[in-house]
Design a protein around this motif. Structure first.
Motif, mmCIF file in Angstrom:
data_model
loop_
_atom_site.group_PDB
_atom_site.id
_atom_site.type_symbol
_atom_site.label_atom_id
_atom_site.label_comp_id
_atom_site.label_asym_id
_atom_site.label_seq_id
_atom_site.Cartn_x
_atom_site.Cartn_y
_atom_site.Cartn_z
ATOM 1 N N GLN A 91 0.809 -1.213 0.000
ATOM 2 C CA GLN A 91 0.000 0.000 0.000
ATOM 3 C C GLN A 91 0.846 1.269 0.000
ATOM 4 O O GLN A 91 0.329 2.364 -0.213
ATOM 5 C CB GLN A 91 -0.946 -0.002 1.203
ATOM 6 N N GLU B 298 -2.617 2.875 -9.391
ATOM 7 C CA GLU B 298 -3.028 1.923 -8.357
ATOM 8 C C GLU B 298 -1.877 1.715 -7.387
ATOM 9 O O GLU B 298 -0.739 2.112 -7.651
ATOM 10 C CB GLU B 298 -3.415 0.584 -8.990
ATOM 11 N N SER C 216 -0.116 -3.530 -5.148
ATOM 12 C CA SER C 216 -0.889 -4.763 -5.073
ATOM 13 C C SER C 216 -2.039 -4.796 -6.067
ATOM 14 O O SER C 216 -2.676 -5.825 -6.265
ATOM 15 C CB SER C 216 -1.446 -4.948 -3.661
ATOM 16 N N THR D 275 -4.696 -2.842 -5.667
ATOM 17 C CA THR D 275 -5.873 -2.296 -4.994
ATOM 18 C C THR D 275 -5.930 -0.792 -5.217
ATOM 19 O O THR D 275 -4.956 -0.158 -5.602
ATOM 20 C CB THR D 275 -5.839 -2.601 -3.493
ATOM 21 N N GLY D 276 -7.088 -0.209 -4.936
ATOM 22 C CA GLY D 276 -7.243 1.227 -5.087
ATOM 23 C C GLY D 276 -7.045 1.687 -6.513
ATOM 24 O O GLY D 276 -6.598 2.811 -6.751
ATOM 25 N N GLN D 277 -7.381 0.839 -7.477
ATOM 26 C CA GLN D 277 -7.143 1.169 -8.882
ATOM 27 C C GLN D 277 -8.135 2.213 -9.394
ATOM 28 O O GLN D 277 -9.327 2.105 -9.160
ATOM 29 C CB GLN D 277 -7.242 -0.088 -9.746
#
Length: 211
Positions: free
Chosen positions: A151, A170, A173, A175-177
């Motif tokens: 993160q 992003e 990983s 995530t949060g794309q």
């Protein structure tokens, strides 16, 4: 499109087919802090060990999270071009790989945790082969290494999951794309500009593609 991540950029790693990297400070000052136009010779030689450009404190070296390949980044003749953008030097090419590949280079002046600043990173990227071919759907781009957990690292480029056909920002990983809405087109150079608003606590990142 904005996303947030508690990170501080210390290194720049890349998986790309062709690119030019520039990292700038506040745009009002128009000061280029780190750049590399890849003006190295001979053409066809490996990027590893090259130390041109400015604003770095070490040459390009093997690196990148879980990267097991690092000799596939070769100097190619002729810079990438984008309408209305001045560019010079050469470029870096890579064929698709069957595992994660990467190289890394540390900034001369790391951005410290808790520092308040706005920085910009711009990169020219071009896909020269079929889309989604290679390890993890042929992802490639640039990521900023901000710490020891996924993160804290931020990636811009063509992703390995989610919006597979678009340029995205992003966390490492995946995530949060957030997608730029701009498609990845074979043979077409893309200009990606990342704005990083770095503050104590959570940072905010915005990606602009082909604007």
């Amino acid at each position: 499109m904005p996303t947030t991540c508690a990170s501080r950029a210390a290194k720049c790693a890349l998986w790309s087919l062709a690119l030019t990297v520039v990292l700038c400070c506040q745009i009002a000052q128009a000061v280029i802090e780190s750049s590399d136009s890849f003006a190295y010779s001979p053409i066809g030689s490996d990027l590893l060990g090259k130390s041109g450009g400015s604003g770095w404190n070490a040459p390009w070296s093997a690196g990148g999270f879980n990267a097991s390949i690092n000799t596939n980044f070769d100097i190619a003749g002729g810079t990438l071009s984008y309408p209305g953008l001045a560019s010079s030097g050469e470029r870096v090419n890579s064929t698709s790989q069957n595992a994660i590949s990467g190289v890394t280079r540390p900034l001369a002046t790391p951005i410290l945790a808790g520092q308040t600043t706005t920085r910009y990173l711009s990169v020219l990227l071009r896909l020269d082969g079929p889309l989604n071919v290679g390890a993890f759907n042929g992802f490639f781009g640039v990521y900023l290494d901000g710490g020891t957990v996924a993160q804290d690292d931020l990636f811009i480029g063509k992703p390995g999951g989610g919006q597979l056909t678009q340029w995205v920002v992003e966390t490492r990983s995946g995530t949060g794309q957030f997608s730029s809405g701009e498609p990845v087109v074979t043979g077409q150079t893309a200009l990606l500009v990342l704005k990083a608003d770095l503050r104590p606590g959570a940072d905010t990142f915005s990606l602009l593609a082909n604007a």
